[in-house]
Design an enzyme around this catalytic site. Structure first.
Site, PDB file in Angstrom:
ATOM      1  CE  LYS A  59      -1.798   1.558   4.053  1.00 24.65           C
ATOM      2  NZ  LYS A  59      -1.470   2.968   4.346  1.00 24.65           N
ATOM      3  CG  ASN A  60       2.216   2.730   3.589  1.00 22.48           C
ATOM      4  OD1 ASN A  60       1.062   3.073   3.315  1.00 22.48           O
ATOM      5  ND2 ASN A  60       2.617   2.489   4.830  1.00 22.48           N
ATOM      6  CB  CYS A  80      -3.531  11.813  12.898  1.00 23.20           C
ATOM      7  SG  CYS A  80      -2.978  10.176  13.262  1.00 23.20           S
ATOM      8  NE  ARG A 131       0.684  10.427  10.724  1.00 27.54           N
ATOM      9  CZ  ARG A 131       0.208   9.546   9.831  1.00 27.54           C
ATOM     10  NH1 ARG A 131      -1.023   9.122   9.932  1.00 27.54           N
ATOM     11  NH2 ARG A 131       0.968   9.098   8.860  1.00 27.54           N
ATOM     12  CG  ASP A 147       7.298  20.369  10.064  1.00 24.61           C
ATOM     13  OD1 ASP A 147       6.724  19.259  10.107  1.00 24.61           O
ATOM     14  OD2 ASP A 147       8.378  20.582  10.639  1.00 24.61           O
ATOM     15  CG  ASP A 154       3.231   1.442   9.594  1.00 27.34           C
ATOM     16  OD1 ASP A 154       2.824   2.316  10.379  1.00 27.34           O
ATOM     17  OD2 ASP A 154       3.542   1.677   8.420  1.00 27.34           O
ATOM     18  NE  ARG A 203      -6.851   4.375   5.653  1.00 32.36           N
ATOM     19  CZ  ARG A 203      -5.918   4.929   6.406  1.00 32.36           C
ATOM     20  NH1 ARG A 203      -6.119   5.116   7.689  1.00 32.36           N
ATOM     21  NH2 ARG A 203      -4.773   5.306   5.882  1.00 32.36           N
TER      22      ARG A 203
HETATM   23  N1  EPU Z   1       7.031  14.351  10.564  1.00 32.73           N
HETATM   24  C1  EPU Z   1       7.189  15.684  10.852  1.00 32.73           C
HETATM   25  N2  EPU Z   1       6.985  16.588   9.850  1.00 32.73           N
HETATM   26  C2  EPU Z   1       6.656  16.213   8.593  1.00 32.73           C
HETATM   27  C3  EPU Z   1       6.510  14.849   8.294  1.00 32.73           C
HETATM   28  C4  EPU Z   1       6.712  13.927   9.298  1.00 32.73           C
HETATM   29  O1  EPU Z   1       7.478  16.045  11.976  1.00 32.73           O
HETATM   30  O2  EPU Z   1       6.504  17.093   7.730  1.00 32.73           O
HETATM   31  C5  EPU Z   1       7.244  13.342  11.615  1.00 32.73           C
HETATM   32  C6  EPU Z   1       5.987  12.533  11.912  1.00 32.73           C
HETATM   33  O3  EPU Z   1       5.130  13.209  12.801  1.00 32.73           O
HETATM   34  C7  EPU Z   1       6.584  11.270  12.494  1.00 32.73           C
HETATM   35  C8  EPU Z   1       7.889  11.094  11.692  1.00 32.73           C
HETATM   36  O4  EPU Z   1       8.151  12.374  11.126  1.00 32.73           O
HETATM   37  O5  EPU Z   1       6.909  11.464  13.833  1.00 32.73           O
HETATM   38  C9  EPU Z   1       7.815  10.084  10.582  1.00 32.73           C
HETATM   39  O6  EPU Z   1       6.730  10.363   9.732  1.00 32.73           O
HETATM   40  P1  EPU Z   1       6.772  10.055   8.178  1.00 32.73           P
HETATM   41  O7  EPU Z   1       6.663  11.326   7.424  1.00 32.73           O
HETATM   42  O8  EPU Z   1       7.942   9.175   7.901  1.00 32.73           O
HETATM   43  O9  EPU Z   1       5.429   9.248   7.977  1.00 32.73           O
HETATM   44  P2  EPU Z   1       4.410   9.343   6.771  1.00 32.73           P
HETATM   45  O10 EPU Z   1       5.140   9.458   5.505  1.00 32.73           O
HETATM   46  O11 EPU Z   1       3.357  10.330   7.084  1.00 32.73           O
HETATM   47  C10 EPU Z   1       4.410   6.774   6.340  1.00 32.73           C
HETATM   48  C11 EPU Z   1       3.382   5.680   6.269  1.00 32.73           C
HETATM   49  C12 EPU Z   1       2.863   5.364   7.651  1.00 32.73           C
HETATM   50  C13 EPU Z   1       4.043   4.980   8.545  1.00 32.73           C
HETATM   51  C14 EPU Z   1       5.115   6.074   8.539  1.00 32.73           C
HETATM   52  C15 EPU Z   1       6.357   5.712   9.311  1.00 32.73           C
HETATM   53  C16 EPU Z   1       2.358   6.061   4.108  1.00 32.73           C
HETATM   54  C17 EPU Z   1       1.170   6.456   3.324  1.00 32.73           C
HETATM   55  N3  EPU Z   1       2.269   6.130   5.433  1.00 32.73           N
HETATM   56  O12 EPU Z   1       3.730   7.908   6.867  1.00 32.73           O
HETATM   57  O13 EPU Z   1       2.021   4.230   7.483  1.00 32.73           O
HETATM   58  O14 EPU Z   1       3.600   4.765   9.855  1.00 32.73           O
HETATM   59  O15 EPU Z   1       5.498   6.367   7.175  1.00 32.73           O
HETATM   60  O16 EPU Z   1       6.978   4.611   8.750  1.00 32.73           O
HETATM   61  O17 EPU Z   1       3.368   5.645   3.550  1.00 32.73           O
HETATM   62  C18 EPU Z   1       0.222   2.799   7.929  1.00 32.73           C
HETATM   63  O18 EPU Z   1       0.422   2.253   6.842  1.00 32.73           O
HETATM   64  O19 EPU Z   1      -0.544   2.304   8.799  1.00 32.73           O
HETATM   65  C19 EPU Z   1       0.891   4.068   8.222  1.00 32.73           C
HETATM   66  C20 EPU Z   1       0.451   4.904   9.140  1.00 32.73           C
END
Ligand code: EPU
Length: 422
Positions: A22-23, A116, A121, A124, A305, A397
């Site tokens: 998915k991701n 969330c 989340r 920035d 995850d 999902r």
């Molecule tokens: N973060 C920030 N600022 C940002 C972006 C992220 O502070 O602009 C922080 C987040 O709050 C978190 C950390 O950085 O503490 C990591 O977040 P990341 O951006 O890596 O996560 P994401 O891209 O939003 C993806 C997966 C999530 C998974 C995370 C961590 C997708 C669609 N989602 O989210 O998957 O938990 O990486 O590996 O790829 C799931 O599939 O159930 C799921 C939540």
């Protein structure tokens, strides 16, 4: 609304075919915005998040059709640059359209994803990345309004932390920026090299994906291609945790063992026998798993995850386990639900101490997010009697054909429609 009824006292046994990730599929789908023409993405799971993102791409003017396991997306004629709140609120990954729209259409209006269940989340790092590439961004009435009338320009970008989403968004935007972009402290999750491979197939020049330093040389005009998706490491991991906690014997087929090294090490610590081949992992669970310590981390550390599923395992392990969540400090909505099933869990900030019991007791619980739902199904399998899990729309999902796959492995899970109470 649907609920699952899980009968306890079963063990998972047999082979299970792992679906496409998915991701990884979601950013690859969005990357087609950069490549006019018809792109075929192979092995895209049939999931609600994929349908939601398809709807968003269609709103932007793309056509999307499913051909068996493939998704065929044509982005020749884009007609809009807006990602509305109604779609973004149901799926945070919608933020991925920001970078590609800026690169191709020089403007984008994307709703902020909002909060969330497990904390703020923020996005920035996505915004800082786009600003570094020369975009002007403003937040207006809950929307990110971005434009780059003179196009984007390559930059050296150091991420404060290795965010998967920010790395992907910047990589996509930089693929059509002028000059060279470096992303330092980039995410190394397998979904990033998967996206890089897709972008490169479309004509981009991305090097170093999978390491902390990614170099992207801007290319003019990417084009449609046929691209591959990778297997879903979290789906595979969920079934393997299920094997370890039910004294089962599961072989996840069509997965990538190298993506699950951290999980395999932890399952071995529980006493399970773990064997791997080129594209399979077999887990034979101990009669009762041993307690363990798990700390989530960025890849290649233990994935957040799979934290909820490991907590379900710890609830029935022999001894006291400690689970520390380092990625999302509030990702514990499954804890009160596991406690309803009789789990003994003390939560102190981002650390859960779990005193394992020999079994749980079936009860009515509520799924609060995707991975929490998976954890509750696993817990229901080791509970006495029936466990009723409401709001299972979360599971749809992210787990393709979950009921059939569980049934094939010997679980007794049925979906029922709950009457709406107003
Ligand atoms: N973060 C920030 N600022 C940002 C972006 C992220 O502070 O602009 C922080 C987040 O709050 C978190 C950390 O950085 O503490 C990591 O977040 P990341 O951006 O890596 O996560 P994401 O891209 O939003 C993806 C997966 C999530 C998974 C995370 C961590 C997708 C669609 N989602 O989210 O998957 O938990 O990486 O590996 O790829 C799931 O599939 O159930 C799921 C939540």
């Amino acid at each position: 609304m649907d609920k699952f009824v899980v009968e306890g006292g079963t063990r998972l046994e047999g082979p299970v075919a792992i679906s496409g990730s998915k991701n990884a599929a979601l950013p690859i789908m969005v990357a087609t915005l950069l490549a006019p023409g018809e792109t075929r993405i192979r092995r895209v799971p049939d999931l609600r998040d994929v349908v939601t993102l398809s709807r968003l791409l269609e709103l932007l003017g793309a056509t999307v059709r499913r051909e068996e396991g493939d998704l065929v997306i044509d982005t020749s004629n884009l007609t809009s640059t807006e990602a509305p709140y109604d779609l973004v609120k149901t799926m945070r990954a919608s933020i991925y359209v920001l970078g590609p729209l800026l690169a191709r259409a020089e403007k984008a209006r994307v709703s902020l994803p909002g909060g969330c269940a497990w904390g703020p989340r923020p996005v920035d790092l996505h915004l800082k990345g786009m600003a570094a590439l020369g975009a002007h961004l403003e937040i207006h009435e809950g929307y990110i309004e971005a434009e780059a009338p003179d196009g984007l320009t390559g930059a050296d970008i150091l991420l404060d932390l290795p965010s998967v989403g920010a790395t992907a968004n910047i990589m996509m935007a930089a693929s059509e920026a002028r000059g060279v972009t470096w992303i330092r402290n980039a995410a190394r999750e397998p979904e990033i090299p998967a996206l890089a491979a897709a972008l490169n197939a479309m004509g981009a020049l991305v090097r170093g994906a999978g390491t902390s330093d990614i170099r992207i040389e801007g290319a003019v005009g990417l084009g449609a291609a046929a691209v591959d998706n990778i297997p879903d490491r979290i789906e595979a991991g969920t079934f393997l945790v299920g094997a370890a906690m039910t004294g089962g014997d599961v072989t996840a087929r069509g997965c990538e063992p190298a993506h699950l090294t951290a999980l395999c090490a932890k399952l071995t610590e529980t006493g399970a026998q773990v064997t791997t081949g080129p594209d399979w992992i077999r887990v034979r669970g101990a009669a009762r798993p041993r307690a363990l310590k798990v700390t989530t981390d960025f890849y290649p550390g233990f994935p957040t995850d799979l934290q909820a599923q490991m907590m379900a395992l710890a609830s029935v392990a022999d001894g006291t386990s400690v689970l520390t969540e380092e990625i999302y400090s509030d990702r514990f909505t499954h804890v009160p639900e596991l406690v309803r099933l009789g789990a003994r869990i003390e939560l102190d900030q981002n650390v859960a101490v779990v005193e394992g019991r020999s079994g749980l007791d079936g009860a009515h619980v509520m799924a609060t997010d995707l991975r929490a739902s998976a954890a509750l199904i696993l817990a229901g399998m080791v509970a006495r009697g029936e466990t009723h899990i409401s709001r299972v729309y979360h599971i749809d999902r992210g787990y393709e054909g979950i009921e059939q796959k569980l049934a094939d492995l010997g679980a007794v899970v049925r979906r029922e429609t709950e009457p709406l109470v107003t």
